[in-house]
Design a protein around this motif. Structure first.
Motif, short mmCIF file in Angstrom:
data_model
loop_
_atom_site.label_atom_id
_atom_site.label_comp_id
_atom_site.label_asym_id
_atom_site.label_seq_id
_atom_site.Cartn_x
_atom_site.Cartn_y
_atom_site.Cartn_z
N PRO A 39 91.72 120.85 -13.79
CA PRO A 39 92.50 122.00 -14.27
C PRO A 39 93.97 121.93 -13.91
N GLY A 40 94.26 121.36 -12.74
CA GLY A 40 95.66 121.21 -12.33
C GLY A 40 96.43 120.29 -13.25
N VAL A 46 88.94 122.23 -20.39
CA VAL A 46 88.39 121.81 -19.10
C VAL A 46 87.06 121.09 -19.29
N LEU A 47 86.17 121.68 -20.11
CA LEU A 47 84.84 121.13 -20.30
C LEU A 47 84.84 119.84 -21.12
N GLU A 48 85.68 119.77 -22.13
CA GLU A 48 85.61 118.65 -23.08
C GLU A 48 86.51 117.48 -22.73
N THR A 49 87.61 117.73 -22.01
CA THR A 49 88.48 116.59 -21.64
C THR A 49 88.06 115.96 -20.33
N GLY A 50 87.41 116.74 -19.47
CA GLY A 50 87.03 116.22 -18.16
C GLY A 50 88.20 116.12 -17.20
N LEU A 60 95.72 119.76 -16.45
CA LEU A 60 95.90 120.49 -17.70
C LEU A 60 97.01 121.54 -17.58
N LYS A 61 97.08 122.19 -16.41
CA LYS A 61 98.16 123.14 -16.16
C LYS A 61 99.52 122.45 -16.24
N ASP A 62 99.61 121.28 -15.60
CA ASP A 62 100.88 120.55 -15.58
C ASP A 62 101.32 120.13 -16.98
N MET A 63 100.33 119.90 -17.86
CA MET A 63 100.65 119.51 -19.23
C MET A 63 101.39 120.62 -19.99
#
Length: 264
Positions: A220-221, A213-217, A223-226
């Motif tokens: 969160p949704g 979350v912090l490093e990719t920017g 990243l969850k979908d990934m």
């Protein structure tokens, strides 16, 4: 710069450890007071800094004085040390619920004040702290206070009404995360994994997810979908979490925390 602590519990210990590790000031420039003999012994032997004879000594010898006491004791401590504080000393508080207005009235004289809300990940150098100064604190003085808190994590300056919100989203939230890690590990244990291994898998997963979350920017949704492949294991787990109200439970818990902070 001489930094003093009134109270030396877990948070103060984390702060002192971070300050020493970063070499922000020499150990000789750190002083702390405490009520119990056990804590006084820790100050000298474990932390390697000076133990004050009492709260007034810590106050009198500090350029930055950190009041690391619980809210219920704050008024008593301020009344004890108010006249021992030197002009120009910056007083930093960690206690929720004690506003700048309340602090100013309790000191009874113009005092440089910075309200803060750190959290316990400071113990491992990953704290998150909000800071809010009063009108007597100069920008360069606030920058010095920020350096102290940046020695064990990240900081942001926020308007005072946001301090209570910070309690909900970061000040108290490590407890929510620990609860989640414990539950995740318990589930793994139920399926046969040794407990120590389960805690490591669960904790590392949370650590890595937070770094993403912090490093990719990315949201969160996103990243969850990934992680959620169509018809896969993850989306099935997410379905159950949604069905059981995880999102709503976290939302309501954080709001209850903020409400309590505002009432203190």
């Amino acid at each position: 710069m001489k930094i003093g602590f009134v109270g030396c519990g877990n948070m103060a210990t984390a702060m002192i450890s971070g300050i020493v590790k970063k070499g922000l000031v020499a150990r000789a420039d750190l002083i702390a007071s405490a009520k119990s003999e056990k804590t006084l012994d820790k100050i000298g032997k474990e932390l390697g800094i000076r133990a004050a004879a009492d709260n007034r000594q810590a106050a009198a010898e500090s350029d930055v004085l950190i009041l690391a006491v619980k809210p219920v004791y704050m008024e008593e401590v301020i009344e004890e040390i108010s006249d021992a504080i030197r002009p120009g000393t910056i007083v930093v508080t960690l206690a929720p619920g004690k506003t700048l207005k309340w602090l100013d009235a309790t000191f009874g004289k113009p005092t440089k004040l910075v309200r803060t809300m750190p959290n316990t990940p400071a113990l491992v150098g990953e704290g998150m702290t909000a800071l809010c100064p009063n009108e007597f604190v100069k920008p360069e003085e606030l920058a010095e206070v920020e350096k102290i808190f940046q020695s064990f994590g990240k900081t942001q300056v926020v308007p005072e009404p946001m301090i209570d919100v910070v309690v909900g989203v970061s000040g108290s939230s490590p407890a929510y995360v620990f609860l989640f890690i414990e539950a995740l590990a318990d589930a793994a244990v139920a399926d046969g994994m040794p407990r120590a291994q389960a805690y490591e898998f669960a904790a590392q997963s949370v650590l890595g997810s937070a770094k993403m979350v912090l490093e990719t920017g990315k949201h969160p949704g996103v990243l969850k979908d990934m992680v959620c492949s169509p018809g896969g294991t993850t989306i099935e787990a997410v379905r159950v979490l949604e069905e059981r109200g995880l999102r709503s439970a976290v939302f309501e818990a954080a709001k209850a925390c903020v409400k309590k902070a505002r009432e203190m």
